[in-house]
Enzyme design. Structure first.
Site, PDB file in Angstrom:
ATOM      1  N   TYR A 198     -46.432 -64.636  52.023  1.00  0.00           N
ATOM      2  CA  TYR A 198     -47.224 -65.003  50.840  1.00  0.00           C
ATOM      3  C   TYR A 198     -48.603 -65.495  51.263  1.00  0.00           C
ATOM      4  CZ  TYR A 198     -48.302 -67.176  46.316  1.00  0.00           C
ATOM      5  OH  TYR A 198     -48.887 -67.527  45.123  1.00  0.00           O
TER       6      TYR A 198
ATOM      7  N   SER B  47     -54.316 -68.330  46.264  1.00  0.00           N
ATOM      8  CA  SER B  47     -53.474 -69.525  46.308  1.00  0.00           C
ATOM      9  C   SER B  47     -53.989 -70.474  47.378  1.00  0.00           C
ATOM     10  CB  SER B  47     -52.031 -69.142  46.638  1.00  0.00           C
ATOM     11  OG  SER B  47     -51.228 -70.283  46.883  1.00  0.00           O
TER      12      SER B  47
ATOM     13  N   LYS C 181     -52.302 -63.687  50.415  1.00  0.00           N
ATOM     14  CA  LYS C 181     -53.355 -64.352  49.639  1.00  0.00           C
ATOM     15  C   LYS C 181     -54.627 -64.537  50.466  1.00  0.00           C
ATOM     16  CE  LYS C 181     -50.999 -64.727  45.838  1.00  0.00           C
ATOM     17  NZ  LYS C 181     -51.370 -63.922  44.642  1.00  0.00           N
TER      18      LYS C 181
END
Length: 241
Positions: A146, A133, A150
């Site tokens: 998150y 991401s 990633k």
């Protein structure tokens, strides 16, 4: 039929980018082995594209290893399974951290490990694409774990490219911008948050899941046979400006 005679394992294939990957790869001739934790999603995908399906909770490493063994040797692996818990640094909980890291990072690494071992036993060759991401490259509020998951997966993918390379196995990452999936809708439904992000994209829009899937198919194909250890942004120019 670019991938005729080839088999691809896709984690998180029930929804979003993973499901788009299953549709694109099947349309291009691949036999798809779909993995996700929701049986209804597997049933509908199987009816749509004729894939094999394996129900698995990828937060459970033992279950993930068992699912990869059940899948058997495959030519390609797409790690699309992912989740997010919207917590700031101030509000991070142990539960939120574990949920995100267990699926986004450890689950992907376990799947890659099992795939790599199987490919070596089969004589080598093959390719992996891990979906990361732009959140691993820019700081977005409430995306602490998150972003860490990633960015961690991108670092691990470079290690795998080095270690798997002598066996003819390529490993790359795709880093999408906000993609119009159910997961993104939960994070970006508020126009106060989404509109400032939209204007930072030179193309003036977010990505469609199929567009990300098509880029993944390119990285898996022989058109990218000299590409490994790379991170390809599919971001409408977001990281460039």
């Amino acid at each position: 039929m670019q991938f005729s005679g080839k088999t691809v394992i896709i984690t998180g294939a029930g929804k979003g980018i993973g499901r788009a990957c299953a549709q694109v790869m099947a349309a291009r001739g691949a036999q798809v082995i779909a993995m996700t934790r929701t049986q209804a999603d597997l049933d509908s995908l199987e009816a749509e594209i004729g894939c094999r399906s394996i129900r698995v909770d990828l937060s459970d490493p033992a279950a993930t290893r068992a699912a990869m063994a059940e899948a058997g040797p495959a030519d390609f692996l797409i790690n699309s399974a992912g989740t997010n818990v919207l917590e700031s640094t101030f509000d991070m909980t142990d539960e939120g951290y574990d949920r995100v890291m267990d699926i986004n990072l450890r689950g992907a690494l376990v799947a890659c490990q099992a795939f790599g071992r199987a490919r070596v036993e089969a004589g080598g060759g093959g390719a992996i694409v891990n979906i990361t991401s732009i959140a691993g490259h820019r700081g977005f509020p409430e995306h602490l774990c998150y972003a860490a998951s990633k960015a961690g997966l991108e670092g691990a993918s470079r290690v795998m490219a080095k270690e798997f390379g002598p066996h003819g196995i390529r490993v790359n990452c795709i880093a999408p911008t906000i993609t119009l999936t159910e997961l993104a809708a939960a994070a970006w439904a508020d126009p106060v948050k989404s509109e400032p992000m939209m204007v930072r994209h030179p193309v003036n829009r977010f990505a469609e899941a199929e567009e990300v899937a098509e880029s993944i198919a390119m990285l898996l194909s022989d058109d990218a046979k000299m590409v490994t250890g790379a991170v390809l942004p599919v971001d409408g120019g977001f990281l460039a400006v």
